[in-house]
Design a protein around this motif. Structure first.
Motif, PDB file in Angstrom:
ATOM      1  N   THR A  84       0.844  -1.199   0.090  1.00 13.33           N
ATOM      2  CA  THR A  84       0.180  -0.001   0.070  1.00 13.33           C
ATOM      3  C   THR A  84       0.854   1.143  -0.065  1.00 13.33           C
ATOM      4  N   LEU A 105       1.344  -4.160  -5.277  1.00 15.21           N
ATOM      5  CA  LEU A 105       0.596  -3.081  -4.575  1.00 15.21           C
ATOM      6  C   LEU A 105      -0.725  -3.322  -4.713  1.00 15.21           C
ATOM      7  N   THR A 106      -1.496  -3.260  -3.697  1.00 10.71           N
ATOM      8  CA  THR A 106      -3.160  -3.554  -3.605  1.00 10.71           C
ATOM      9  C   THR A 106      -4.051  -2.163  -3.537  1.00 10.71           C
ATOM     10  N   SER A 107      -3.476  -1.376  -2.862  1.00 10.24           N
ATOM     11  CA  SER A 107      -4.154   0.039  -3.037  1.00 10.24           C
ATOM     12  C   SER A 107      -3.277   1.326  -2.773  1.00 10.24           C
ATOM     13  N   ILE A 108      -3.940   2.295  -3.228  1.00 13.97           N
ATOM     14  CA  ILE A 108      -2.895   3.585  -2.895  1.00 13.97           C
ATOM     15  C   ILE A 108      -3.932   4.757  -3.122  1.00 13.97           C
ATOM     16  N   PHE A 122       0.340   2.888 -13.794  1.00 14.05           N
ATOM     17  CA  PHE A 122       0.045   1.621 -12.805  1.00 14.05           C
ATOM     18  C   PHE A 122       0.057   0.379 -13.566  1.00 14.05           C
ATOM     19  N   CYS A 125       0.248  -3.514 -12.587  1.00 13.27           N
ATOM     20  CA  CYS A 125       0.157  -3.524 -11.090  1.00 13.27           C
ATOM     21  C   CYS A 125      -0.968  -4.550 -11.030  1.00 13.27           C
ATOM     22  N   SER A 127      -2.014  -6.663  -8.682  1.00 15.58           N
ATOM     23  CA  SER A 127      -2.661  -6.797  -7.455  1.00 15.58           C
ATOM     24  C   SER A 127      -3.333  -5.663  -7.108  1.00 15.58           C
ATOM     25  N   LEU A 128      -3.278  -4.708  -7.852  1.00 15.39           N
ATOM     26  CA  LEU A 128      -4.175  -3.298  -7.579  1.00 15.39           C
ATOM     27  C   LEU A 128      -5.837  -3.503  -7.799  1.00 15.39           C
ATOM     28  N   ILE A 131      -8.659   2.116  -6.373  1.00 15.57           N
ATOM     29  CA  ILE A 131      -8.167   3.400  -6.374  1.00 15.57           C
ATOM     30  C   ILE A 131      -8.896   4.317  -6.740  1.00 15.57           C
ATOM     31  N   CYS A 148      -3.831  -4.441 -15.089  1.00 16.72           N
ATOM     32  CA  CYS A 148      -4.070  -4.447 -13.497  1.00 16.72           C
ATOM     33  C   CYS A 148      -5.150  -5.326 -13.185  1.00 16.72           C
ATOM     34  N   LEU A 151      -8.016  -5.184 -10.745  1.00 14.42           N
ATOM     35  CA  LEU A 151      -8.978  -4.121 -10.401  1.00 14.42           C
ATOM     36  C   LEU A 151     -10.538  -4.232 -11.167  1.00 14.42           C
TER      37      LEU A 151
END
Length: 299
Positions: A84, A105-108, A122, A125, A127-128, A131, A148, A151
């Motif tokens: 994160t 990265l899961t969240s930002i 991104f 990414c 695992s994002l 967002i 992604c 997502l």
């Protein structure tokens, strides 16, 4: 009070860095490919993190960026191991590919001052999962969320006027894209937004034109929140919906209270006769069979 460009490039033996007060800028390549770097403490005097400063720091799982920072450069955190990230509110620029290939990265949390999601920001990414796009963002750059794979839902605020080429390319789990600007320019390609996504948009909009061009599912913003046939509300129309509908029909035959919400009832009445019964279940299975064999669905 200053660090030389590439000062610690490829120093794989470094695992911890504490930068002293007075440092205002981390130059290009400073800690690039320090693959075992796992802990970084940055001073409150820092305001600028330049291009590729932490490129390839795969062991870097977290970083606390001071509130004084206003600029993050191109590919600054390329392939870092973050789970994160919480970015300070004063940041006004994040460069292209800044978080490219941050696969864990899961969240930002993005700062409100940024005006663009730059190219490849991104990308990969995988695992994002969530967002929030700030209200000041005007453009979604080329390939910015490509690959992604986790997502599933994203809302593009009214400020967004451009969606670039391949912005959501190969986002295989993306089920819902909300485009609030009726005049948003969407790059004309089937790879811009995946066909798996339901697009939420305005009736008279560029998004609706894009939908018509590529035969995508959509929902008009402001209309009732249901998809005809999607009784389970999972953004799919399949045998699960038919089974739920038949279970509802059997329940009603016994005189018991309905188990479905009003939106689900609307979705279940596929033939529009105000009755939920086996005829609607047959219509759903007809839809599912057509979709499964590559034929055009009946609605």
């Amino acid at each position: 009070s200053a660090i030389a460009e590439g000062a610690f490039y490829g120093c794989t033996y470094i695992d911890t860095v504490v930068l002293p007060a007075g440092i205002e800028k981390i130059p290009k390549w400073t800690f690039a490919n320090c693959s075992n770097l796992s802990s970084v403490i940055l001073p409150e005097t820092l305001n600028y993190i330049d291009d590729v400063a932490f490129y390839g720091c795969q062991g870097l799982k977290e970083i606390q960026i001071p509130d004084t920072v206003t600029h993050i450069g191109t590919e600054t955190f390329y392939s870092c191991g973050f789970v994160t990230v919480d970015l300070p509110h004063k940041i006004s620029h994040i460069g292209e590919g800044a978080f490219y290939a941050c696969t864990e990265l899961t969240s930002i949390t993005l700062p409100e001052k940024i005006e663009a999601i730059e190219k490849n920001m991104f990308s990969w990414c995988e695992s994002l999962a969530e967002i929030t796009i700030p209200e000041n963002v005007k453009s979604i750059g080329d390939m910015s969320f490509s690959l992604c794979e986790s997502l599933s839902d994203i809302t593009l605020p009214e400020s967004v006027s451009v969606i670039g080429s391949g912005a959501f390319f190969d986002c295989t789990s993306l089920k819902k894209v909300t485009i609030e600007n009726p005049h948003c320019k969407i790059y004309d390609s089937e790879d811009t937004i995946p066909s798996t996504a339901m697009i939420y948009c305005h009736e008279n909009s560029t998004a609706k034109n894009y939908i018509n061009s590529y035969g995508m599912d959509y929902h008009i913003i402001g209309q009732p929140e249901y998809i005809l046939g999607d009784v389970s509300e999972d953004l799919l129309i399949d045998s699960v919906d038919a089974s739920m509908l038949l279970a509802e029909y059997a329940l009603m035959q016994t005189g018991k209270e309905s188990s479905l919400s009003e939106h689900q009832k609307s979705a279940a009445d596929v033939n529009g006769d105000s009755v939920i019964d086996s005829a609607d279940a047959s219509k759903i299975m007809e839809y599912y069979a057509a979709l499964s064999t590559g034929q055009k669905p009946p609605w």
